[in-house]
Write an enzyme that holds these catalytic residues in place. Structure first.
Site, PDB file in Angstrom:
ATOM      1  N   GLY A   6       0.824  -1.194   0.000  1.00  0.00           N
ATOM      2  CA  GLY A   6       0.000   0.000   0.000  1.00  0.00           C
ATOM      3  C   GLY A   6       0.861   1.248   0.000  1.00  0.00           C
ATOM      4  O   GLY A   6       0.588   2.207   0.713  1.00  0.00           O
ATOM      5  N   HIS A   7       1.918   1.227  -0.821  1.00  0.00           N
ATOM      6  CA  HIS A   7       2.816   2.362  -0.933  1.00  0.00           C
ATOM      7  C   HIS A   7       3.605   2.272  -2.238  1.00  0.00           C
ATOM      8  O   HIS A   7       3.542   1.272  -2.943  1.00  0.00           O
ATOM      9  CB  HIS A   7       3.781   2.428   0.257  1.00  0.00           C
ATOM     10  CG  HIS A   7       4.639   1.222   0.398  1.00  0.00           C
ATOM     11  ND1 HIS A   7       4.305   0.177   1.228  1.00  0.00           N
ATOM     12  CD2 HIS A   7       5.805   0.883  -0.187  1.00  0.00           C
ATOM     13  CE1 HIS A   7       5.245  -0.758   1.153  1.00  0.00           C
ATOM     14  NE2 HIS A   7       6.163  -0.350   0.293  1.00  0.00           N
ATOM     15  N   ALA A   8       4.312   3.347  -2.526  1.00  0.00           N
ATOM     16  CA  ALA A   8       5.248   3.388  -3.651  1.00  0.00           C
ATOM     17  C   ALA A   8       6.577   3.881  -3.111  1.00  0.00           C
ATOM     18  O   ALA A   8       6.647   4.476  -2.035  1.00  0.00           O
ATOM     19  CB  ALA A   8       4.738   4.318  -4.744  1.00  0.00           C
ATOM     20  N   ARG A  13       2.440  -0.417  -5.070  1.00  0.00           N
ATOM     21  CA  ARG A  13       2.342  -1.869  -4.913  1.00  0.00           C
ATOM     22  C   ARG A  13       1.564  -2.224  -3.664  1.00  0.00           C
ATOM     23  O   ARG A  13       1.627  -1.530  -2.651  1.00  0.00           O
ATOM     24  CB  ARG A  13       3.714  -2.528  -4.897  1.00  0.00           C
ATOM     25  CG  ARG A  13       4.524  -2.485  -3.634  1.00  0.00           C
ATOM     26  CD  ARG A  13       5.289  -1.229  -3.312  1.00  0.00           C
ATOM     27  NE  ARG A  13       5.908  -0.536  -4.403  1.00  0.00           N
ATOM     28  CZ  ARG A  13       7.060  -0.863  -4.968  1.00  0.00           C
ATOM     29  NH1 ARG A  13       7.774  -1.830  -4.471  1.00  0.00           N
ATOM     30  NH2 ARG A  13       7.541  -0.191  -5.974  1.00  0.00           N
TER      31      ARG A  13
END
Length: 138
Positions: A51-53, A98
């Site tokens: 839940g981040h890039a 992702r």
């Protein structure tokens, strides 16, 4: 980077009746120099990870045990990759969102990163990610 830069890489596999062996090498199977290695395990049923890039960090993800899905998003398109064999790794370039989901019981995700841990490299809010992509900053 775009969704088309994400790829599954098959790793060497040496089959043996006593047990199989696989390995990875930086700048060979993994297309970057490894600066960090970490693993995700004991994920409770129904929970998601990621839940981040990352702005700079590239990742290479291997399911050492069990299975899970990695959903990669470039702001225009999403693609799901199922990792369930320890001789396949997923290369995820920097600048892509992702998420990881559908962890099986006793799954173990091994991840290699191209930079040392830097909390400033993370983008945790999807709206911020989309704005940075739109502005060409990642």
């Amino acid at each position: 980077m775009s969704i088309n830069d994400v790829k599954i890489i098959e790793l060497p596999k040496f089959a043996d009746p006593r047990g199989n062996l696989s390995f990875v090498e930086q700048l060979n199977h993994i297309p970057f120099e490894i600066k960090r290695t970490y693993w995700i395990y004991d994920v409770p049923g129904g929970e998601n990870r990621g839940g981040h890039a990352f702005k700079q960090n590239e990742e290479f993800i291997v399911a050492l045990s069990g299975a899970f899905d990695v959903i990669v998003d470039d702001g225009m398109e999403k693609k799901k990759f199922t990792l369930n064999r320890s001789y396949y790794g997923l290369y995820v370039p920097a600048g892509l969102w992702r998420e990881m989901e559908n962890f099986s019981t006793n799954s173990l995700a091994l991840e290699f990163g191209s930079i040392h841990y830097d909390k400033q490299d993370y983008i945790h809010e999807y709206d911020e990610y989309l704005k940075l992509k739109q502005d060409g900053k990642i």
